[in-house]
Design an enzyme around this catalytic site. Structure first.
Site, mmCIF file in Angstrom:
data_model
loop_
_atom_site.group_PDB
_atom_site.id
_atom_site.type_symbol
_atom_site.label_atom_id
_atom_site.label_comp_id
_atom_site.label_asym_id
_atom_site.label_seq_id
_atom_site.Cartn_x
_atom_site.Cartn_y
_atom_site.Cartn_z
ATOM 1 N N TYR A 93 -18.657 15.747 -15.085
ATOM 2 C CA TYR A 93 -18.973 14.326 -15.104
ATOM 3 C C TYR A 93 -20.027 14.032 -14.029
ATOM 4 C CZ TYR A 93 -18.283 9.335 -14.342
ATOM 5 O OH TYR A 93 -18.474 7.997 -14.174
ATOM 6 N N ARG A 135 0.841 -1.205 0.000
ATOM 7 C CA ARG A 135 0.000 0.000 0.000
ATOM 8 C C ARG A 135 0.870 1.247 0.000
ATOM 9 N NH1 ARG A 135 -1.487 1.630 4.645
ATOM 10 N NH2 ARG A 135 -2.224 -0.356 5.464
ATOM 11 N N LYS A 187 -10.309 5.455 -18.952
ATOM 12 C CA LYS A 187 -10.736 5.922 -20.268
ATOM 13 C C LYS A 187 -9.572 5.857 -21.261
ATOM 14 C CE LYS A 187 -14.408 6.608 -17.820
ATOM 15 N NZ LYS A 187 -14.796 7.886 -17.243
ATOM 16 N N ASP A 214 -9.525 17.999 -14.161
ATOM 17 C CA ASP A 214 -9.780 16.629 -14.606
ATOM 18 C C ASP A 214 -9.456 16.580 -16.097
ATOM 19 O OD1 ASP A 214 -10.959 14.293 -15.641
ATOM 20 O OD2 ASP A 214 -12.542 14.276 -14.121
HETATM 21 C C1 LIG Z 1 -15.279 8.299 -15.931
HETATM 22 C C2 LIG Z 1 -14.890 9.604 -15.436
HETATM 23 C C3 LIG Z 1 -14.593 9.816 -14.084
HETATM 24 C C4 LIG Z 1 -14.689 8.706 -13.066
HETATM 25 O O1 LIG Z 1 -13.728 7.728 -13.288
HETATM 26 P P1 LIG Z 1 -13.911 6.165 -12.925
HETATM 27 O O2 LIG Z 1 -12.648 5.562 -13.411
HETATM 28 O O3 LIG Z 1 -15.134 5.679 -13.630
HETATM 29 O O4 LIG Z 1 -14.066 6.090 -11.447
HETATM 30 C C5 LIG Z 1 -14.175 11.077 -13.702
HETATM 31 N N1 LIG Z 1 -14.101 12.093 -14.575
HETATM 32 C C6 LIG Z 1 -14.386 11.937 -15.880
HETATM 33 C C7 LIG Z 1 -14.271 13.088 -16.805
HETATM 34 C C8 LIG Z 1 -14.790 10.697 -16.355
HETATM 35 O O5 LIG Z 1 -15.108 10.540 -17.650
#
Ligand SMILES: *Cc1c(COP(=O)(O)O)cnc(C)c1O
Length: 370
Positions: free
Chosen positions: A103, A51, A200, A175
């Site tokens: 999101y 961890r 993603k 983000d």
């Molecule tokens: C999918 C997504 C998230 C969340 O991510 P996870 O891997 O599904 O927990 C956060 N921000 C954006 C822009 C996303 O597309």
């Protein structure tokens, strides 16, 4: 600052192929061991418990930090856990300014923080930088944005936001899931922290859930490391390896995603049943409005190649209906007030042949016309 595509191709392709690997393995070994032997008191090899630190995760985190021009990166078990890690820097009574088009999962998490943990959020439209300062209060601690916004695909001027954040001594958090470090490096534009849903584009194959936090500055990195270890939101070694394997081809994939998205955009813009196409100018994501809400169902049904599914950024093209999928947790009246209406469809354009993608969409629109 402009990015250097050729350098990026090289650094991404070479992730994990490092000179200090003991057996000179080209692909980074997966260290599953959760524990590391110490020869005697005070004589560890830098690792004691997974961890706190793991050799496979270290290689990934180093690559992430370099790709975003940060000082350190933290690989997390999901994008949401990356967001949670960053918000753990803040406390009850703190106020955060964020953008209205975020999101859906982030919106849901912010609502939870407000309800259960005494945080306050204000939602700025992301466009008028001169109005942003009006949202700042005495207890404001951070500005959190996504750019481009999702699903409405508008770019936010990060340099302008950064100026205001610095003036008011606020953390500036971006983000960067949708553009990735291949297309945009927010730390170079003044961000303190970059967040990714690595699920993603970074992973890119719809087969690993992961997140990342990249930060600039010693104090911030130390605080994040402390929370990352204390809360245990770390990414498992095998998933670290999967993510590195995906990241090696990020530049290649992003070029194809973008080329295809531009072809799809041009096609959709020529279609009478399509009202408006929202494309931020780069990358592989776009959204569009059908002329009527009742077109959505037959359109989706007639598609073969585009998979009707949540998520984005994988090699396979996905089609999402934000109203009932990704953004269902945003109250309908709120969604409608800024254009996230029931006619809106979002595409994550994959790396298939653009002609095939267009044929599929043609098929879908023909079914609506019937
Ligand atoms: C999918 C997504 C998230 C969340 O991510 P996870 O891997 O599904 O927990 C956060 N921000 C954006 C822009 C996303 O597309």
């Amino acid at each position: 600052m402009s990015h250097h595509p050729f350098e990026q191709d090289t650094t991404f392709a070479q992730i994990g192929n490092h000179k200090t690997e003991p057996l000179k393995a080209v692909s980074t070994p997966i260290y599953l061991s959760t524990s590391y032997r110490h020869e005697k008191i005070g004589h560890g090899n830098g690792y004691d418990y997974t961890r706190t630190g793991n050799p496979t995760r270290d290689v990934l985190e180093d690559a992430m930090a370099r790709s975003e021009h940060g000082d350190r990166a933290f690989a997390t078990s999901s994008g949401m856990s990356a967001i949670q890690l960053v918000f753990s820097l803040l406390a009850a009574g703190d106020h955060i300014v964020t953008c209205r088009d975020v999101y859906g999962g982030s919106y849901r998490y912010f609502a939870m923080l407000e309800e259960k943990q005494g945080f306050q959020f204000s939602y700025w439209n992301g466009q008028d930088a001169d109005k942003l300062a009006d949202y700042i209060q005495d207890n404001t601690k951070a500005i959190f944005i996504e750019t481009p916004t999702n699903p409405l695909m508008t770019n936010i001027d990060m340099a302008a936001v950064s100026r205001i954040a610095k003036e008011h001594n606020l953390l500036f958090i971006v983000d960067n899931t949708v553009y990735t470090p291949f297309l945009q490096q927010p730390i170079n534009e003044g961000a303190d922290i970059v967040i990714h849903s690595a699920t993603k584009y970074l992973a890119g194959h719809n087969d690993v859930l992961a997140g990342a936090v990249v930060a600039k500055g010693n104090k911030l990195c130390e605080e994040l490391a402390y929370i990352h270890n204390s809360t245990g939101s770390t990414l498992a070694p095998f998933d670290c390896w999967l993510l590195m394997r995906g990241m090696k081809t990020l530049p290649l994939r992003m070029r194809q995603h973008e080329y295809n998205a531009k072809c799809v955009k041009a096609f959709l813009e020529s279609q009478p049943l399509v009202n408006q196409v929202l494309y931020p100018g780069k990358g592989g994501m776009l959204s569009f409005y059908l002329n009527d809400e009742t077109y959505v169902e037959p359109f989706l049904k007639a598609l073969n190649l585009f998979t009707f599914a949540e998520s984005l950024g994988g090699v396979e093209s996905l089609i999402t209906y934000p109203a009932t999928q990704t953004h269902a947790d945003i109250p309908e009246a709120v969604r409608h007030s800024y254009g996230l209406t029931n006619e809106l469809i979002r595409l994550s354009v994959g790396i298939e042949h653009a002609d095939d993608l267009i044929l599929d969409l043609e098929h879908g629109l023909a079914a609506v016309a019937k």
